[in-house]
Design a protein around this motif. Sequence first.
Motif: not given
Lengths: 382, 105
Positions: A22, A24-25, A219, A222, A226, B80-81, B84, B87-88, B91-92, B94-95
């Motif tokens: 997306t 955003k990331y 994200a 992170y 990774t 962390l993966l 991530a 979180i994504a 958070g999506s 809000d995209d």
Amino acid sequence: MKTNIWTQIFLVTEDLLNKISTSKYNPLYYHGALPQFIMYILFLSGLLLFAYYVPTIDNAYFSKNLVNAYTSVAYITNDIPFGAVIRAVHRYAGDAMVVAILIHMVRVWFTDRYRQYRWVQWESGIVLLLMVLFIGQTGYYLIWDERSLLLTRMTVSALEVVPVIGEPLRNWFLNGRTISNLTLSNFLFIHIGLSFSLLFALWIHYVRMSRPVITPPPALNYILMTIIFAVVYFFPITATKIADLNSQPTSMDIDVFFLLPYAVLGALGTTGFWISMILITAALCLIPYPFTNKKPVESAEVVDSKCTGCSFCFKDCPFQAIEMVPAPAGSRFKLLATVKPYRCSGCGVCVGACAFDAIDLPNLLDSDVNEKIKQLANSQSA
Amino acid sequence: MAAAIGLCLWASAMMPWAELDMNVDNLPHTFKLLHIEPVGKALGEIYGGSADKHKTHLESQKAEGKKGEYVYSLAIGLALLGAAIAIAAIGSADDEEKMTLPEKK
């Protein structure tokens, strides 16, 4: 925007990443912020390494055991908890920083964000890239293995041939006339001192940006971490041989991200090295100058009679090219937008921001753009 | 998203096992003090099967230092993966484009 096959490749990549992560990331939208985040990783991991690093080539502090830069690195690797991992993170984060900077540079170039008022960002970016490369190279000197010795001697040979200032440069680099304990102190000073100088260079890099994006979303950070941790696991740093001043190593492994100039030095010799480095650097520095741009940029113009002083264009302009000034006497409004032509890149953001058709690009009128958009929308819906 | 959170938790639990150098035979005294020895043994049962694979890989790569620390590195990376991705995924939401383009007057 450049319109060629490379633009298409970039757009397809961008679209693909948008679908995966997306918008955003999408890492391509944080290409400038990622190197800065990596810089923080390098600062933190470097601080931990610095705590145990001894910048000498012989027994400076102890008489019984050999304690020098090489053995202190071995001590960090083998005896300090997570020392090997932290050392590897420091090394691979450095590589990641170069990759991120190169992506940032290419992306800025393809999206034409280096022109006009932003020439300062481009030139300071080149300086930052050179600083990062040199910091990385000094990092390789600090290990004080055979490669460090060979790199040091190759650097000395390159510095010595510089006309007039060759000898002072060599003496500065070695912190004396020959390799000594002071040499390693100098390398450490350059490595750390230049790293902190990056912050000053970054300030110059940001000074002309309205809203620089300096932190990627967590994200993305992170995922970057990774990748670095995974590389540490899959490609751990291996032991090397201690430098011996009485021997001359003749070959070494090349880290393509930092040590490529040494491959050039080995292949072309000192004169060829300097000529190629100067040419590459000069070519990079000259990119923003107008003669490389085919189309001259015309700055936006405000239609005073239509401007309501709402400040939308002022807030949206990424180049700080719009200034709100008191409206002339007799105006119904308090403020009036004015354009600083030397800062305007002709990007058209202000035209899109204005709800009153009060700002136009001379060679791209708002009404023409609206007409084209309508035609495009109609053709797609038909 | 549940898979991502699962990955994060699974890898997070792997970290203390890796920190013990992939060996739960002689647990540190802290485990006894906190009465969590069963937890240590459970970690060994869950992750112990992969210890040899990690060791073989790291030895083939001539890794220096404790091998468990590299596995810790892999575990924290996986955690962390997972975080991530989770979180994504959150958070999506809000995209979506929230900005309203100005209507030309």
